[in-house]
Design a protein around this motif. Structure first.
Motif, mmCIF file in Angstrom:
data_model
loop_
_atom_site.group_PDB
_atom_site.id
_atom_site.type_symbol
_atom_site.label_atom_id
_atom_site.label_comp_id
_atom_site.label_asym_id
_atom_site.label_seq_id
_atom_site.Cartn_x
_atom_site.Cartn_y
_atom_site.Cartn_z
ATOM 1 N N LEU A 249 0.834 -1.200 0.000
ATOM 2 C CA LEU A 249 0.000 0.000 0.000
ATOM 3 C C LEU A 249 0.870 1.252 0.000
ATOM 4 O O LEU A 249 0.600 2.216 -0.732
ATOM 5 C CB LEU A 249 -0.942 -0.001 1.200
ATOM 6 C CG LEU A 249 -1.900 1.177 1.302
ATOM 7 C CD1 LEU A 249 -2.769 1.292 0.056
ATOM 8 C CD2 LEU A 249 -2.767 1.032 2.543
ATOM 9 N N SER A 250 1.930 1.248 0.783
ATOM 10 C CA SER A 250 2.850 2.379 0.832
ATOM 11 C C SER A 250 3.478 2.626 -0.538
ATOM 12 O O SER A 250 3.602 3.772 -0.990
ATOM 13 C CB SER A 250 3.933 2.123 1.869
ATOM 14 O OG SER A 250 4.890 3.133 1.852
ATOM 15 N N GLU A 251 3.848 1.559 -1.221
ATOM 16 C CA GLU A 251 4.441 1.688 -2.552
ATOM 17 C C GLU A 251 3.421 2.243 -3.556
ATOM 18 O O GLU A 251 3.751 3.092 -4.381
ATOM 19 C CB GLU A 251 4.962 0.337 -3.028
ATOM 20 C CG GLU A 251 5.719 0.415 -4.327
ATOM 21 C CD GLU A 251 6.336 -0.914 -4.715
ATOM 22 O OE1 GLU A 251 6.392 -1.192 -5.921
ATOM 23 O OE2 GLU A 251 6.751 -1.668 -3.820
ATOM 24 N N GLN A 252 2.178 1.792 -3.463
ATOM 25 C CA GLN A 252 1.135 2.303 -4.351
ATOM 26 C C GLN A 252 0.891 3.787 -4.109
ATOM 27 O O GLN A 252 0.720 4.568 -5.057
ATOM 28 C CB GLN A 252 -0.163 1.526 -4.158
ATOM 29 C CG GLN A 252 -0.115 0.104 -4.672
ATOM 30 C CD GLN A 252 -1.390 -0.667 -4.336
ATOM 31 O OE1 GLN A 252 -2.340 -0.130 -3.790
ATOM 32 N NE2 GLN A 252 -1.391 -1.948 -4.662
ATOM 33 N N ILE A 253 0.870 4.194 -2.846
ATOM 34 C CA ILE A 253 0.682 5.605 -2.510
ATOM 35 C C ILE A 253 1.851 6.431 -3.052
ATOM 36 O O ILE A 253 1.656 7.492 -3.658
ATOM 37 C CB ILE A 253 0.523 5.795 -0.985
ATOM 38 C CG1 ILE A 253 -0.807 5.198 -0.529
ATOM 39 C CG2 ILE A 253 0.630 7.264 -0.602
ATOM 40 C CD1 ILE A 253 -0.964 5.093 0.976
ATOM 41 N N HIS A 254 3.045 5.943 -2.853
ATOM 42 C CA HIS A 254 4.230 6.645 -3.353
ATOM 43 C C HIS A 254 4.166 6.805 -4.868
ATOM 44 O O HIS A 254 4.407 7.888 -5.399
ATOM 45 C CB HIS A 254 5.496 5.884 -2.948
ATOM 46 C CG HIS A 254 6.737 6.440 -3.546
ATOM 47 N ND1 HIS A 254 7.340 7.587 -3.079
ATOM 48 C CD2 HIS A 254 7.485 6.017 -4.592
ATOM 49 C CE1 HIS A 254 8.410 7.838 -3.818
ATOM 50 N NE2 HIS A 254 8.516 6.903 -4.731
ATOM 51 N N ASN A 255 3.836 5.732 -5.573
ATOM 52 C CA ASN A 255 3.750 5.786 -7.034
ATOM 53 C C ASN A 255 2.665 6.763 -7.485
ATOM 54 O O ASN A 255 2.849 7.497 -8.459
ATOM 55 C CB ASN A 255 3.495 4.394 -7.611
ATOM 56 C CG ASN A 255 4.687 3.477 -7.462
ATOM 57 O OD1 ASN A 255 5.811 3.923 -7.281
ATOM 58 N ND2 ASN A 255 4.446 2.181 -7.531
ATOM 59 N N SER A 256 1.549 6.778 -6.772
ATOM 60 C CA SER A 256 0.472 7.712 -7.105
ATOM 61 C C SER A 256 0.917 9.159 -6.904
ATOM 62 O O SER A 256 0.637 10.026 -7.739
ATOM 63 C CB SER A 256 -0.770 7.430 -6.254
ATOM 64 O OG SER A 256 -1.302 6.159 -6.556
ATOM 65 N N LEU A 257 1.619 9.423 -5.817
ATOM 66 C CA LEU A 257 2.119 10.773 -5.567
ATOM 67 C C LEU A 257 3.147 11.200 -6.614
ATOM 68 O O LEU A 257 3.162 12.366 -7.047
ATOM 69 C CB LEU A 257 2.717 10.869 -4.165
ATOM 70 C CG LEU A 257 1.710 10.765 -3.014
ATOM 71 C CD1 LEU A 257 2.444 10.690 -1.686
ATOM 72 C CD2 LEU A 257 0.738 11.920 -3.035
ATOM 73 N N MET A 258 3.975 10.280 -7.042
ATOM 74 C CA MET A 258 4.950 10.586 -8.088
ATOM 75 C C MET A 258 4.236 10.897 -9.412
ATOM 76 O O MET A 258 4.633 11.808 -10.135
ATOM 77 C CB MET A 258 5.935 9.435 -8.270
ATOM 78 C CG MET A 258 6.832 9.195 -7.066
ATOM 79 S SD MET A 258 7.841 10.625 -6.624
ATOM 80 C CE MET A 258 8.954 10.647 -8.004
ATOM 81 N N GLU A 259 3.192 10.171 -9.710
ATOM 82 C CA GLU A 259 2.413 10.409 -10.930
ATOM 83 C C GLU A 259 1.719 11.771 -10.862
ATOM 84 O O GLU A 259 1.687 12.507 -11.848
ATOM 85 C CB GLU A 259 1.382 9.293 -11.123
ATOM 86 C CG GLU A 259 0.597 9.397 -12.409
ATOM 87 C CD GLU A 259 1.417 9.197 -13.667
ATOM 88 O OE1 GLU A 259 0.985 9.689 -14.725
ATOM 89 O OE2 GLU A 259 2.498 8.574 -13.604
ATOM 90 N N ILE A 260 1.195 12.118 -9.685
ATOM 91 C CA ILE A 260 0.569 13.429 -9.505
ATOM 92 C C ILE A 260 1.596 14.529 -9.726
ATOM 93 O O ILE A 260 1.321 15.528 -10.405
ATOM 94 C CB ILE A 260 -0.083 13.538 -8.114
ATOM 95 C CG1 ILE A 260 -1.320 12.644 -8.044
ATOM 96 C CG2 ILE A 260 -0.428 14.982 -7.784
ATOM 97 C CD1 ILE A 260 -1.886 12.469 -6.654
#
Length: 53
Positions: free
Chosen positions: A10-21
Motif C-alpha cells: 500500500l505504501s508503494e502504491q501511494i508513493h507511485n500515485s504521488l509521483m504520478e501526480i
C-alpha cells in the motif's frame, strides 16, 4: 491483523500515485506556459484580441 507486506504494498502504491501526480502537475505547468505563449502571440495581432478570463 495487518500484514507488513500489505502495508508495504500500500505504501508503494501511494508513493507511485504521488509521483504520478507530481509528474502531471509539471506537465500542466508546462501546458499553461505554452498556452500563455500562444495567447500572447495572438494578442499581438490586432484582430485576435483574447478577452481576459
Amino acid at each position: 491483523m495487518v500484514r507488513f507486506e500489505d502495508c508495504q504494498d500500500l505504501s508503494e502504491q501511494i508513493h507511485n500515485s504521488l509521483m504520478e501526480i507530481r509528474k502531471l502537475e509539471c506537465e500542466m505547468a508546462e501546458l499553461d506556459r505554452m498556452l500563455d505563449n500562444v495567447g500572447d502571440k495572438l494578442n499581438s495581432v490586432d484582430h485576435f484580441i483574447i478577452p481576459e478570463i
